[in-house]
Design a protein around this motif. Structure first.
Motif, PDB file in Angstrom:
ATOM      1  N   ALA A  52       0.906  -1.245   0.025  1.00 26.07           N
ATOM      2  CA  ALA A  52      -0.078   0.026   0.053  1.00 26.07           C
ATOM      3  C   ALA A  52       0.939   1.155  -0.075  1.00 26.07           C
ATOM      4  O   ALA A  52       0.695   2.072  -0.866  1.00 26.07           O
ATOM      5  N   ALA A  53       2.004   1.254   0.746  1.00 24.87           N
ATOM      6  CA  ALA A  53       2.891   2.310   0.739  1.00 24.87           C
ATOM      7  C   ALA A  53       3.557   2.609  -0.500  1.00 24.87           C
ATOM      8  O   ALA A  53       3.371   3.609  -0.913  1.00 24.87           O
ATOM      9  N   TYR A  54       4.102   1.524  -1.118  1.00 22.75           N
ATOM     10  CA  TYR A  54       4.807   1.658  -2.409  1.00 22.75           C
ATOM     11  C   TYR A  54       3.930   2.064  -3.572  1.00 22.75           C
ATOM     12  O   TYR A  54       4.261   2.736  -4.377  1.00 22.75           O
ATOM     13  N   ALA A  55       2.715   1.548  -3.350  1.00 28.81           N
ATOM     14  CA  ALA A  55       1.615   1.955  -4.372  1.00 28.81           C
ATOM     15  C   ALA A  55       1.350   3.490  -4.365  1.00 28.81           C
ATOM     16  O   ALA A  55       1.617   4.189  -5.324  1.00 28.81           O
ATOM     17  N   ALA A  56       1.146   3.898  -3.154  1.00 29.03           N
ATOM     18  CA  ALA A  56       0.857   5.414  -2.957  1.00 29.03           C
ATOM     19  C   ALA A  56       2.027   6.085  -3.500  1.00 29.03           C
ATOM     20  O   ALA A  56       1.950   7.186  -4.153  1.00 29.03           O
ATOM     21  N   ARG A  57       3.317   5.534  -3.286  1.00 31.01           N
ATOM     22  CA  ARG A  57       4.527   6.482  -3.449  1.00 31.01           C
ATOM     23  C   ARG A  57       4.791   6.291  -5.015  1.00 31.01           C
ATOM     24  O   ARG A  57       5.198   7.467  -5.745  1.00 31.01           O
ATOM     25  N   ALA A  58       4.388   5.466  -5.637  1.00 31.13           N
ATOM     26  CA  ALA A  58       4.339   5.228  -7.274  1.00 31.13           C
ATOM     27  C   ALA A  58       3.288   5.860  -8.092  1.00 31.13           C
ATOM     28  O   ALA A  58       3.148   6.106  -9.255  1.00 31.13           O
ATOM     29  N   GLY A  59       1.817   6.175  -7.198  1.00 24.72           N
ATOM     30  CA  GLY A  59       0.867   6.827  -7.692  1.00 24.72           C
ATOM     31  C   GLY A  59      -0.009   5.710  -8.681  1.00 24.72           C
ATOM     32  O   GLY A  59      -0.513   6.127  -9.471  1.00 24.72           O
ATOM     33  N   ILE A  60       0.122   4.542  -8.066  1.00 27.67           N
ATOM     34  CA  ILE A  60      -0.811   3.782  -8.808  1.00 27.67           C
ATOM     35  C   ILE A  60      -1.676   2.887  -7.931  1.00 27.67           C
ATOM     36  O   ILE A  60      -1.392   3.123  -6.799  1.00 27.67           O
ATOM     37  N   GLN A  61      -2.766   2.256  -8.384  1.00 33.22           N
ATOM     38  CA  GLN A  61      -3.850   1.690  -7.681  1.00 33.22           C
ATOM     39  C   GLN A  61      -3.481   0.314  -6.954  1.00 33.22           C
ATOM     40  O   GLN A  61      -2.627  -0.330  -7.346  1.00 33.22           O
ATOM     41  N   CYS A  62      -4.106   0.209  -5.632  1.00 38.13           N
ATOM     42  CA  CYS A  62      -3.534  -0.931  -5.053  1.00 38.13           C
ATOM     43  C   CYS A  62      -4.871  -1.571  -4.256  1.00 38.13           C
ATOM     44  O   CYS A  62      -5.387  -0.779  -3.695  1.00 38.13           O
ATOM     45  N   ALA A  63      -4.924  -2.973  -4.302  1.00 41.03           N
ATOM     46  CA  ALA A  63      -5.810  -3.683  -3.484  1.00 41.03           C
ATOM     47  C   ALA A  63      -5.178  -4.664  -2.724  1.00 41.03           C
ATOM     48  O   ALA A  63      -4.283  -5.218  -3.207  1.00 41.03           O
TER      49      ALA A  63
END
Ligand SMILES: Cc1ncc(COP(=O)(O)O)c(C=O)c1O
Ligand SMILES: [Zn+2]
Length: 415
Positions: A140-151
């Motif tokens: 969740a943290a790295y997806a936020a950092r990358a600006g992509i969606q995460c489930a």
């Protein structure tokens, strides 16, 4: 050329192909570096000037485009010499590699910085994982950092509170599944095969393992290129023990170190298919249908990377052990109180396992041992509070504090 290769039949796949299982035999894949090329690059790159971290080893990571690296400064965690704990256990050379010092508080960040970078390179717009907690927090943290969606899919009611808070606050879609981790993993495997736009970042993804192998590299360097005699690590889905072994083996292959540690995996008694296979000498594991343990991070009955882990343990001359919940909680307190290192229950299983192996004379007292503690204690505050003495409560008066601290009353002198 660096490739993906099936660990069973050796079928090779290009590095930029999205493939999670071998299409010929169904087994899992690993990244095979091209050591001739890597050796040349390492000689010229000046990598030793970069501070200890995952990306110090950028030349050994299967990433093409450095400009896409998604990082929160992972790795470079402390290797703490633990004299007081060592003395208690009767050991002279004990170290703890404390992975709770990573950005989201667990070793998973080493894998996610590489995995999410690869996701961007492959053009993925969304990522998914099943998790016992730490993987979801990290992804969740790295997806936020990358600006992509995460489930993230988590077993309902069975992940520690700190991890749940992390997954939620980083803005991923958090889905609680009425079932255990193994069931959640089966679902994300099926989903990512069916919907090719969703990139799977569980540890069957070999790029995660590439990031996590840096744990082995770092330990070599922190011990001046003299690897420990034994490396002890908690085992759940078995990605990490496989990754650490890959790290040590690659440093050996590159000629940076001359020896390799005995890889020693610790599992909770209620979730120990790998330890049982090692103890019985079985070629296969028997999955546990209803795994149970207080160490929710390793509450896994059908570890997907079991074959890699069993190979690592057997090839290195290591072993595996099981520990009870009581032993885990006792070890958690011992490490906190003797060394000031607060780790989550799953992480303390490496200490509990070491204690047991010493008591059973399976570990020599002169061995140089590194225990990996995989996640921070604050991940699971409930267990720590539940299993410790309640704080005292007194009136807001100096005398009341003196009383509970056993301080004698000081009679002030009169002039
Ligand atoms: C704190 C902690 N320790 C150990 C493990 C087990 O790691 P692996 O699944 O790679 O064996 C996990 C996995 O979630 C974890 O979160
Ligand atoms: Zn195969």
């Amino acid at each position: 050329m660096t490739l993906q290769e099936c660990i069973n039949c050796g079928t090779r796949y290009p590095i930029d192909e999205i493939v999670y299982f071998c299409r010929k035999c169904g087994d899992i894949l690993e990244i095979k570096l091209d050591f001739d090329i890597v050796n040349d690059i390492l000689k010229k790159s000046g990598w030793r000037k970069i501070p200890l971290s995952v990306w110090r080893y950028r030349d050994l990571m299967p990433i093409g485009d450095s400009s896409k690296i998604v990082t929160l400064n992972e790795g470079g965690t402390g290797l703490h010499k633990c004299n007081r704990l060592g003395k208690k256990l009767g050991l002279r050379h004990l170290y703890v590699k404390n992975e709770g010092e990573n950005p989201t508080g667990s070793f998973k960040d080493r894998g996610m910085t590489v995995g999410v970078t690869k996701a961007l390179e492959l053009g993925a717009k969304s990522v998914i994982c099943a998790s016992t907690g730490n993987t979801s927090a990290s992804l969740a943290a790295y997806a936020a950092r990358a600006g992509i969606q995460c489930a993230v899919l988590i077993p309902s009611g069975k992940i520690a509170y700190g991890k749940l808070a992390q997954a939620i606050i980083y803005g991923s879609k958090v889905i609680q599944v009425r079932g255990n981790f193994d069931q959640a993993l089966e679902i994300v495997l099926e989903l990512s095969e069916k919907h090719r736009s969703i990139y799977l970042l569980n540890s069957i993804n070999p790029f995660r393992i590439e990031g996590q192998k840096s744990l082995g590299y770092e330990i070599c360097e922190q011990l001046d290129n003299h690897p420990p005699d034994r490396l002890i690590v908690p085992v759940g889905n078995a990605g990490n023990i496989s990754a650490i072994w890959k790290g040590f083996s690659e440093f050996h292959r590159l000629g940076f170190v001359k020896s390799l540690p005995k890889m020693t995996g610790i599992q909770a008694e209620g979730a120990a298919p790998i330890a049982r296979a090692i103890k019985t000498g079985s070629k296969k594991i028997n999955p546990i249908i209803k795994p149970e343990t207080v160490a929710t991070a390793i509450r896994i009955g059908a570890p997907v990377s079991w074959k890699k882990a069993v190979n690592a343990i057997r090839d290195s001359g290591g072993t595996a052990e099981t520990v009870t919940d009581e032993e885990i909680l006792e070890a958690q307190k011992m490490l906190s109180r003797l060394e000031g290192l607060f780790v989550e229950p799953a992480s303390a299983s490496s200490i509990a396992g070491l204690k047991k192996l010493v008591e059973n004379c399976e570990v020599d007292k002169d061995e140089r041992i590194v225990c990996v503690t995989t996640g921070h204690g604050l991940k699971d505050p409930d267990v720590a509070v539940r299993t410790s003495e309640k704080p005292l409560e007194v009136d807001a008066e100096v005398e009341a504090i003196e009383r509970v601290l056993g301080l004698k009353k000081v009679v002030s002198a009169t002039v």
